[in-house]
Every structure is written in C-alpha cells, then in structure tokens.
Design an enzyme around this catalytic site. Sequence first.
Site, PDB file in Angstrom:
ATOM      1  N   HIS A  76       0.851  -1.196   0.000  1.00 52.16           N
ATOM      2  CA  HIS A  76       0.000   0.000   0.000  1.00 52.16           C
ATOM      3  C   HIS A  76       0.880   1.237   0.000  1.00 52.16           C
ATOM      4  O   HIS A  76       2.091   1.151   0.180  1.00 52.16           O
ATOM      5  CB  HIS A  76      -0.892   0.023   1.247  1.00 52.16           C
ATOM      6  CG  HIS A  76      -1.886  -1.075   1.281  1.00 52.16           C
ATOM      7  ND1 HIS A  76      -3.070  -1.021   0.587  1.00 52.16           N
ATOM      8  CD2 HIS A  76      -1.876  -2.277   1.897  1.00 52.16           C
ATOM      9  CE1 HIS A  76      -3.747  -2.131   0.793  1.00 52.16           C
ATOM     10  NE2 HIS A  76      -3.037  -2.926   1.581  1.00 52.16           N
ATOM     11  N   LYS A  80      -0.706   4.568   4.697  1.00 52.94           N
ATOM     12  CA  LYS A  80      -1.821   3.716   5.146  1.00 52.94           C
ATOM     13  C   LYS A  80      -1.644   3.394   6.622  1.00 52.94           C
ATOM     14  O   LYS A  80      -0.571   3.029   7.066  1.00 52.94           O
ATOM     15  CB  LYS A  80      -1.882   2.433   4.322  1.00 52.94           C
ATOM     16  CG  LYS A  80      -3.074   1.571   4.694  1.00 52.94           C
ATOM     17  CD  LYS A  80      -3.459   0.677   3.557  1.00 52.94           C
ATOM     18  CE  LYS A  80      -4.620  -0.230   3.890  1.00 52.94           C
ATOM     19  NZ  LYS A  80      -5.876   0.457   4.118  1.00 52.94           N
TER      20      LYS A  80
END
Length: 190
Positions: A76, A80
């Site tokens: 990600h 995040k």
Amino acid sequence: MRRRPSPNFAPLTKALVVGTTGHEESEKSRITHHASHIPMVLASNYSTGVNTLFWLTRKAAEILGPGYDLEVVEMHHRLKKDAPSGTAKSLAEILADVRRQQLAKVARHGREASSVSARRKKSAFIRSAAATCVGDHTVIFAANGERVELTHKASSRDTFANGALARACRETKAGLYTCRMCWVKMNASR
C-alpha cells in the site's frame, strides 16, 4: 494510537454502505441493530476484482488442500494506517475458514515464527509500502516444486467507489448484506 471516530448511524432511513474495517464489538452491534431497519452492505473491499480474488482464493484453497503453505502479501501507499489491511484480513479469514482454523491462532505477521515447522502451521501476513501504490494483494499457495499466486492490483481508488455504488443501489429490504450476496443478486438479474 489515534482512534477513528465512532460511526454515527442515527437517524437512518436510506440504504447504507459500510466499507470501514476494524470495528469494535459495540460498533458491530450497532451495525447489526441498524441493519434490522435498513438495507446495509458491509464489506472490507468493494472492488469487483478483489471480490473475485476472494472467490478464487476460496476455490484454490479447497482444491489445493492443506499441503500448501499460505501467505497473504500486500503493498500500500506509505501513509496507510492499518496493517494488515481489511482486505488482507478477509483473505486470511477465507484461508482459515477453508482449513477450519481460527485465524487468531494461525495468523502471523512477517517471518516471526521461530522455526520452519511453526511457520508451516500458520498463515503469514507480509506488508510493504510504496509511495503511491493504491493497493496490491497477493495470495500465495506454495508447495515443494511449485507455487500458485493470485493477485489483484488496484491502480485507482475509483474501483472501490464504483464497486460500492454498484452494490449500494440494489438492496431494498432491510438486512445486513455482503458484497458477494449483492453480486450474486446483481448477476442473477441480468
């Protein structure tokens, strides 16, 4: 750790799509209560591709059986906040369900198991970060001499919004629905 605000459901008269994860028991109770009054779709991920990955993961785990080591790998963007992500947890829950295991007892994060035999009995979460990566998820089934990998790569957050919109407008009867339930209903009406 900074806590996200608790969801505010009152007063609800329209269908609701819930895509957040990591709910505490009191929040889950509120979701269930409100679902008795309005249609509510609850999912860790609304992408059609990810929901296909969920289905394929279950089928692959059933076909390949317990002789394969399992890993869920995700990447990600570096900002995040949750790790593992709700999508990675859903994938691991599917794998544990197929093997009739409790995820809390078999999940491990990274390579923290002390021995190879301990690692073989558990499902791993491995996470990496890249500056602008929206979200990549790979389920790995590994055995001696071969490896099967199922991967979904999101290149735009639009895929999640489009999936949520496609499922939000379909249900009219009060109840708690999953993406899969909506998907089956949507495809049956074609």
